[in-house]
Design a protein around this motif. Structure first.
Motif, mmCIF file in Angstrom:
data_model
loop_
_atom_site.group_PDB
_atom_site.id
_atom_site.type_symbol
_atom_site.label_atom_id
_atom_site.label_comp_id
_atom_site.label_asym_id
_atom_site.label_seq_id
_atom_site.Cartn_x
_atom_site.Cartn_y
_atom_site.Cartn_z
ATOM 1 N N UNK A 175 -0.021 -0.173 -3.116
ATOM 2 C CA UNK A 175 -0.556 -1.181 -4.027
ATOM 3 C C UNK A 175 0.501 -2.197 -4.460
ATOM 4 N N UNK B 107 2.208 -2.607 -7.934
ATOM 5 C CA UNK B 107 1.556 -1.644 -8.818
ATOM 6 C C UNK B 107 1.802 -0.204 -8.398
ATOM 7 N N UNK C 97 -1.660 8.971 -8.807
ATOM 8 C CA UNK C 97 -1.221 7.576 -8.742
ATOM 9 C C UNK C 97 0.143 7.463 -9.376
ATOM 10 N N UNK C 98 0.979 6.629 -8.789
ATOM 11 C CA UNK C 98 2.347 6.448 -9.254
ATOM 12 C C UNK C 98 2.623 4.947 -9.314
ATOM 13 N N UNK D 59 -1.212 -8.954 -16.955
ATOM 14 C CA UNK D 59 0.148 -9.228 -16.465
ATOM 15 C C UNK D 59 0.296 -10.679 -16.003
ATOM 16 N N UNK E 98 -3.479 -4.371 -16.223
ATOM 17 C CA UNK E 98 -3.387 -4.629 -14.785
ATOM 18 C C UNK E 98 -4.701 -4.340 -14.064
ATOM 19 N N UNK F 293 -7.736 -2.937 -12.271
ATOM 20 C CA UNK F 293 -8.005 -1.671 -11.589
ATOM 21 C C UNK F 293 -6.741 -0.831 -11.384
ATOM 22 N N UNK F 294 -5.554 -1.435 -11.612
ATOM 23 C CA UNK F 294 -4.307 -0.692 -11.428
ATOM 24 C C UNK F 294 -3.833 -0.025 -12.710
ATOM 25 N N UNK G 133 -1.984 4.585 -14.455
ATOM 26 C CA UNK G 133 -3.016 4.024 -13.575
ATOM 27 C C UNK G 133 -4.368 4.028 -14.279
#
Lengths: 308, 308
Positions: free
Chosen positions: A203, A206, A218-219, B172, B203, B205-206, B220
């Protein structure tokens, strides 16, 4: 044990608002190898031309990477890419692509490369990825990347590759395009249904998400105040991720192992973008990598019990 | 104790690939109030017209929210917004905006609203945000949102508001535009230098990132296979985030508290987008919220010690 990566070894000309350089070492297999070399002996398979210097071959050989499968094409010229990044580095324009020796590339794997227990198919024509899968002696873990071009013009072959690998690593937009599912979770589950046991959605700034049949993770990307050159971030991520798995897992990796591997990929990718080309990762140390993995853990954890 | 929110109460017509409805209850203050009402008594301040129904007022009053400061403008029409979302819900087009009673809105706060200990300035004209700050009796925690329009046409006033609040919550892209810094971390640090102690970068969907003078944290979005209507996700996030802080902190929130508050905002925002308009959050329970916060924790944690 070793890790074979098939993909481009290139010269890149890159211009970003924070730096620029002509004809420096680049390419997916290069960035992957520099990252994965912390964990395993890496064997990049790819062609270069007469113009490829011994100095750049030495950089590729950093941390014990074998360059035996780098094919020198007599009379040929190394794959060349030129690109320019926009003001926030999130958009980039390709100025020039010269396939050169890559145009007629047919992977020829040495016995050692064919016998690698882990295989990464970087972004190349899906038919060539299939050829490599045929040539190899059944690696225990195979991962792959691809791009929108192949989804557009070679989707059937691409799906055949996906059906045969353990792990798919794509940008989230590519996962959506490939599956025609607008929702990322649904898109990843669709790909899992085709055969793989691991899907990683890159991503960009992100970070990345991991989807397996049993879990989601998720990271975020490591927060940097200075990003100079995003080129190769995705391949550095893949190199750290697949490399860590090659060193630290035996059979199918557990979700727990995949999560930590994501942190290693994220850490090395974050170093990669701090300087132009391969500069930063070529001189990176494993202590610096471990330190950043610990930082990434610290900046993603929260407690359900907060004292106020 | 109570939480005053100043912003729009609206009627929205929304079309997405997964659902559509005409003239349903919406607006920033509405979505914020529905989320924050789990944690504190909320007092929305904003105008509505003669067309605003008692049924919608009752929805706004969910979980004890006071509608005393909802101003009924005789002969006026409620603010109206119509929008359409693209196939992956990441792009949206505004079809129609009718400011109606919002065009001449001058916030009039009751004594109770002025005395609230926590204040959220939703996205309205910066000069009105300043008027509200002047009118209030020194709340212990103030947070704000804004949008690209105000950065374009009222940046000086907007900066004055930012200098006076504790917490800035922006997308952002807005943070980058506001500070003219392409890097998100640098942009957030610039805003911190203007006065606030907390910057949240939404952010989409992130997920969202948190930047304070002492730390960085990123979370996330909760992974949903079915997203129906993203409208109000940011305001639901802000409501969960600020609401949780109102209930669970006394003075300046610690980084640890801010992180858990981010998880509450993220959880409630994820429910908000599961159905059209206010449907899902209006009937949501705190047990469901707590459950999702625990799930979010589970999907973001990883261990540095992995047994293989």
């Amino acid at each position: 044990m070793s890790l074979t990566v098939v993909g481009s070894i290139a010269y890149d000309t890159v211009r970003t608002p924070f730096g620029a350089r002509e004809r420096m070492l680049g390419g997916a297999a290069t960035h992957f190898a520099l990252a994965a070399s912390f964990f395993d002996q890496v064997r990049p398979v790819g062609p270069v031309g007469d113009d490829f210097t011994d100095e750049d071959l030495a950089i590729l050989a950093t941390r014990g990477t074998s360059t035996d499968d780098v094919e020198r094409v007599a009379g040929g010229k190394t794959f060349f890419w030129e690109g320019e990044y926009g003001w926030d580095l999130n958009s980039r324009e390709t100025i020039d692509t010269q396939l050169n020796v890559f145009e007629t590339f047919q992977p020829k794997l040495s016995a050692a490369a064919r016998a690698s227990d882990v295989l990464f198919l970087a972004n190349i024509q899906p038919q060539l990825q299939l050829d490599v899968l045929e040539a190899c002696d059944g690696p225990r873990f195979t991962a792959m990347d691809s791009m929108n071009l192949w989804i557009d013009i070679a989707r059937d072959d691409l799906v055949k590759v996906i059906e045969r690998v353990d792990c798919v690593i794509l940008n989230d937009a590519e996962l959506r395009q490939l599956t025609e599912k607008p929702n990322l979770v649904s898109a990843a589950r669709e790909v899992l249904a085709w055969g793989p046991s691991v899907v990683v959605a890159k991503q960009g700034e992100y970070g990345a998400a991991l989807v397996t049949p049993t879990g989601f993770f998720a990271l975020p990307a490591y927060p940097l105040e200075t990003v100079v050159d995003p080129t190769g971030a995705g391949d550095s991520f893949a190199g750290g991720f697949v490399g860590w798995l090659a060193q630290n897992t035996a059979g199918s990796p557990t979700d727990e192992a995949l999560r930590l591997a994501m942190a290693y990929g994220t850490a090395i990718a974050s170093y990669n973008v701090e300087e132009l080309g391969t500069d930063r990762v070529a001189r990176l140390t494993i202590d610096e990598v471990n330190e950043r993995v610990a930082e990434i853990q610290a900046l993603t954890q929260f407690s359900l019990e907060v004292s106020v």
